[in-house]
Write a protein that holds these residues in place. Structure first.
Motif, short mmCIF file in Angstrom:
data_model
loop_
_atom_site.label_atom_id
_atom_site.label_comp_id
_atom_site.label_asym_id
_atom_site.label_seq_id
_atom_site.Cartn_x
_atom_site.Cartn_y
_atom_site.Cartn_z
N ARG A 108 1.14 -1.12 -0.32
CA ARG A 108 -0.02 0.00 -0.11
C ARG A 108 0.73 0.76 0.25
NH1 ARG A 108 -3.74 -2.04 5.06
NH2 ARG A 108 -4.80 -4.01 3.71
N ASP A 109 0.77 2.70 -0.98
CA ASP A 109 1.04 3.58 -0.84
C ASP A 109 1.66 4.02 0.74
OD1 ASP A 109 0.28 3.81 -2.85
OD2 ASP A 109 -0.57 5.46 -2.50
N GLU A 110 0.81 3.44 1.99
CA GLU A 110 1.17 4.01 3.44
C GLU A 110 2.78 2.87 3.58
OE1 GLU A 110 -2.66 1.82 4.06
OE2 GLU A 110 -1.45 3.31 2.12
N ASP A 111 3.01 2.23 2.75
CA ASP A 111 4.05 1.16 3.30
C ASP A 111 5.26 1.74 2.91
OD1 ASP A 111 2.02 -0.88 4.86
OD2 ASP A 111 2.09 -2.00 2.22
N TYR A 112 4.88 2.38 1.94
CA TYR A 112 6.44 2.76 1.47
C TYR A 112 7.33 3.63 2.21
CZ TYR A 112 5.72 0.82 -3.38
OH TYR A 112 5.28 -0.49 -4.14
N ALA A 113 8.75 3.55 2.62
CA ALA A 113 9.94 4.73 3.26
C ALA A 113 10.94 4.32 2.66
CB ALA A 113 9.75 3.75 4.93
N GLY A 114 11.15 5.53 2.69
CA GLY A 114 12.75 5.87 2.49
C GLY A 114 13.53 5.40 3.45
N GLY A 115 14.91 5.86 3.00
CA GLY A 115 16.22 4.26 2.89
C GLY A 115 16.36 3.57 2.51
N SER A 116 16.52 2.57 3.11
CA SER A 116 17.28 1.30 3.04
C SER A 116 16.43 0.27 2.45
CB SER A 116 18.70 0.01 4.24
OG SER A 116 16.92 -0.15 5.31
N GLY A 117 17.05 -0.24 1.50
CA GLY A 117 15.27 -1.23 0.30
C GLY A 117 15.37 -1.21 -0.63
N LEU A 118 15.69 -1.84 -1.06
CA LEU A 118 15.24 -1.53 -3.04
C LEU A 118 13.31 -1.57 -3.34
CD1 LEU A 118 17.10 -4.95 -3.48
CD2 LEU A 118 18.19 -2.94 -3.92
N LEU A 119 12.73 -1.53 -2.77
CA LEU A 119 10.95 -1.41 -2.96
C LEU A 119 11.00 -0.31 -2.98
CD1 LEU A 119 9.28 -4.40 -0.46
CD2 LEU A 119 10.09 -4.61 -2.80
N THR A 120 10.91 0.80 -3.17
CA THR A 120 10.64 1.55 -4.19
C THR A 120 11.16 2.25 -4.42
OG1 THR A 120 13.16 3.13 -3.00
CG2 THR A 120 10.87 2.75 -0.79
N GLY A 121 12.26 1.22 -5.73
CA GLY A 121 12.97 1.78 -7.07
C GLY A 121 12.74 0.53 -7.83
N LEU A 122 11.48 -0.71 -7.61
CA LEU A 122 10.94 -1.39 -8.34
C LEU A 122 9.44 -1.05 -8.75
CD1 LEU A 122 12.46 -4.52 -6.60
CD2 LEU A 122 13.46 -3.36 -8.45
N SER A 123 9.18 -1.59 -9.55
CA SER A 123 7.89 -1.27 -10.10
C SER A 123 6.85 -2.35 -9.63
CB SER A 123 7.71 -1.87 -11.22
OG SER A 123 7.87 -3.03 -12.08
N ALA A 124 6.90 -3.68 -9.02
CA ALA A 124 5.79 -4.65 -8.92
C ALA A 124 4.97 -4.68 -7.07
CB ALA A 124 6.62 -6.43 -8.12
N ARG A 125 3.92 -4.56 -6.84
CA ARG A 125 2.94 -4.15 -5.52
C ARG A 125 2.92 -5.57 -5.00
NH1 ARG A 125 1.93 1.75 -5.03
NH2 ARG A 125 1.17 1.40 -3.41
N ASP A 126 3.06 -6.98 -5.61
CA ASP A 126 2.47 -7.89 -5.38
C ASP A 126 4.17 -8.82 -4.21
OD1 ASP A 126 -0.02 -9.35 -4.40
OD2 ASP A 126 0.68 -10.62 -6.29
N TRP A 127 3.80 -9.40 -3.60
CA TRP A 127 4.79 -10.01 -3.10
C TRP A 127 4.72 -10.96 -2.41
CZ3 TRP A 127 9.87 -8.86 -5.44
CH2 TRP A 127 9.77 -8.05 -5.92
N THR A 128 4.54 -12.13 -1.96
CA THR A 128 4.63 -12.96 -1.12
C THR A 128 5.64 -12.71 0.24
OG1 THR A 128 6.24 -14.58 -0.75
CG2 THR A 128 5.02 -15.02 -2.89
N ALA A 129 4.62 -13.20 1.32
CA ALA A 129 5.45 -12.52 2.71
C ALA A 129 6.58 -13.64 2.71
CB ALA A 129 4.57 -13.50 3.89
N GLY A 130 7.00 -14.71 1.88
CA GLY A 130 8.01 -15.05 2.46
C GLY A 130 9.16 -13.87 1.55
N ASP A 131 9.09 -13.41 0.32
CA ASP A 131 9.89 -12.26 -0.55
C ASP A 131 9.76 -10.57 0.34
OD1 ASP A 131 9.56 -13.88 -2.66
OD2 ASP A 131 7.35 -12.64 -3.46
N LEU A 132 8.75 -11.07 1.18
CA LEU A 132 9.20 -9.44 1.99
C LEU A 132 10.07 -9.43 2.66
CD1 LEU A 132 5.09 -8.14 2.41
CD2 LEU A 132 7.49 -7.11 0.48
N ALA A 133 10.15 -11.13 3.76
CA ALA A 133 11.06 -11.43 4.90
C ALA A 133 12.75 -11.45 4.45
CB ALA A 133 10.49 -12.91 5.06
#
Length: 298
Positions: free
Chosen positions: A97-122
C-alpha cells in the motif's frame, strides 16, 4: 505458537539456556583478554558501547539503546514462528500500500511490482533491510503480535515501537525500536543452539544479510556462504548470520557466529550524530573480541 513453546526463553540471562545444540563450556578466564579489548574499544567510543556474548562477554549489556533496523529481528522472529505454526503461508500474497513505502534502506521503492509473497518480504527485510517490506509485514502481522512474540521469548525491554518512518518527526515515537544487548544476544544464542523449525527459518533469512560492515568486517569469513556449517571448526574462519542497524548516532549488529563453536552475540553503539564512523570502529573491535571466543585457539 508462542516463542516460549517453540524454542524456550531467550534473552533473560547472559548465561541462559539454549534449547537445542549443547554449547561448549567456556571457562570465565578465557574471556579476560577479550574483555580488555572491549574495554579499550569502549574507552575510544564517543558514546555507549554495549556488548553481550551470553556467559562469555558482557559490557553495558543491560543499557537500553536505540536499535535502528536491528530491531527488525523481532518482526522476523514473529513471522518465522507464524510460518512454522501454519498461521502464515510464506506464499501468501501481500500487496504493498502507499503507506507502506518508506525511504532509506531497501529496494522496493525502486521496483515497480507491488505484489509480493510474505516470504519475499521477509527475505528483503533480512537481506537488504528493506524498510517498505518491513512496514508491509508489520501491517500483515500487527505490532501487537510482534510485541507478544517478543514477550513470549522472554524479552522485557526490547521492543519495536512503531513503523519505519523516513523522516521520523517529533510527533512520532522517538525510535523504531529499542532494547538491550543482553536480551538480543540471548535470542541470538537460542538461534545458534536451537533446532525448532522457526529458529532454522529465521537463521536462514539472516544468513542472506548483505551488510557485513560491522561485527564481521575485520574477520575472515565467506559472506556468500548461507548454509549453516554441518560440522565445526568452520574452514573459512567464522560463519556469520546477522542483522544490522544504522541511523543517526546509532550502529548495531546482532547475530550468530560459528568457528570452533557456536555463539550468539549483540553489539550496540549509540553516540552523537556525526560520530558514526567512530561507532563503526568500536563495533569492529568488538567483533574481533567476539571472534576470539569462537575461533580455534592459536
Amino acid at each position: 505458537m508462542s516463542g516460549k513453546a517453540a524454542g524456550g526463553t531467550a534473552g533473560t540471562d547472559c548465561a541462559g539456556g539454549t534449547g537445542g545444540r549443547t554449547p561448549e563450556a567456556v571457562r570465565p578466564e578465557k574471556a579476560r583478554p577479550e574483555m580488555a579489548r572491549l574495554q579499550e574499544a569502549a574507552a575510544a567510543c564517543p558514546g555507549t558501547l554495549a556488548v553481550c556474548v551470553p556467559g562469555v562477554l558482557g559490557l553495558n549489556e543491560d543499557v537500553v539503546l536505540p536499535l535502528a533496523s536491528t530491531g527488525k529481528v523481532l518482526l522476523l522472529a514473529a513471522l518465522a514462528q507464524d510460518v512454522a505454526a501454519g498461521v502464515v503461508d510464506p506464499d501468501e500474497r501481500v500487496t504493498l500500500r502507499d503507506e507502506d513505502y518508506a525511504g532509506g534502506s531497501g529496494l522496493l521503492t525502486g521496483l515497480s511490482a507491488r505484489d509480493w509473497t510474505a516470504g519475499d518480504l521477509a527475505l528483503l527485510t533480512a537481506a537488504v533491510s528493506d524498510n517498505t517490506a518491513t512496514n508491509a509485514l508489520l501491517r500483515r502481522l500487527g505490532l501487537g503480535r510482534v510485541d507478544a512474540a517478543a514477550a513470549a521469548l522472554g524479552l522485557t525491554r526490547t521492543r519495536i515501537h512503531d513503523t519505519i518512518r523516513e523522516p521520523r518527526l517529533p510527533e512520532h515515537p522517538p525510535a523504531f525500536a529499542s532494547g538491550t544487548a543482553r536480551e538480543l544476544a540471548g535470542l541470538m544464542r537460542s538461534l545458534a543452539h536451537g533446532r525448532e523449525p522457526w529458529q532454522r527459518l529465521l537463521l536462514g533469512w539472516m544468513a542472506h544479510n548483505t551488510d557485513r560492515a560491522l561485527v564481521p568486517a575485520l574477520l575472515p569469513h565467506e559472506p556468500e556462504d548461507r548454509d549453516p556449517p554441518a560440522a565445526l571448526p568452520y574452514a573459512a574462519g567464522v560463519w556469520v548470520a546477522n542483522k544490522t542497524g544504522t541511523d543517526a548516532g546509532t550502529r548495531a549488529d546482532v547475530g550468530v557466529m560459528a568457528g570452533a563453536r557456536w555463539e550468539g552475540y549483540a553489539v550496540l553503539a549509540h553516540g552523537p550524530a556525526g560520530r558514526e564512523h567512530a561507532l563503526v570502529q568500536a563495533i569492529r573491535q568488538a567483533g574481533l573480541a567476539i571472534a576470539e571466543t569462537v575461533l580455534p585457539a592459536g
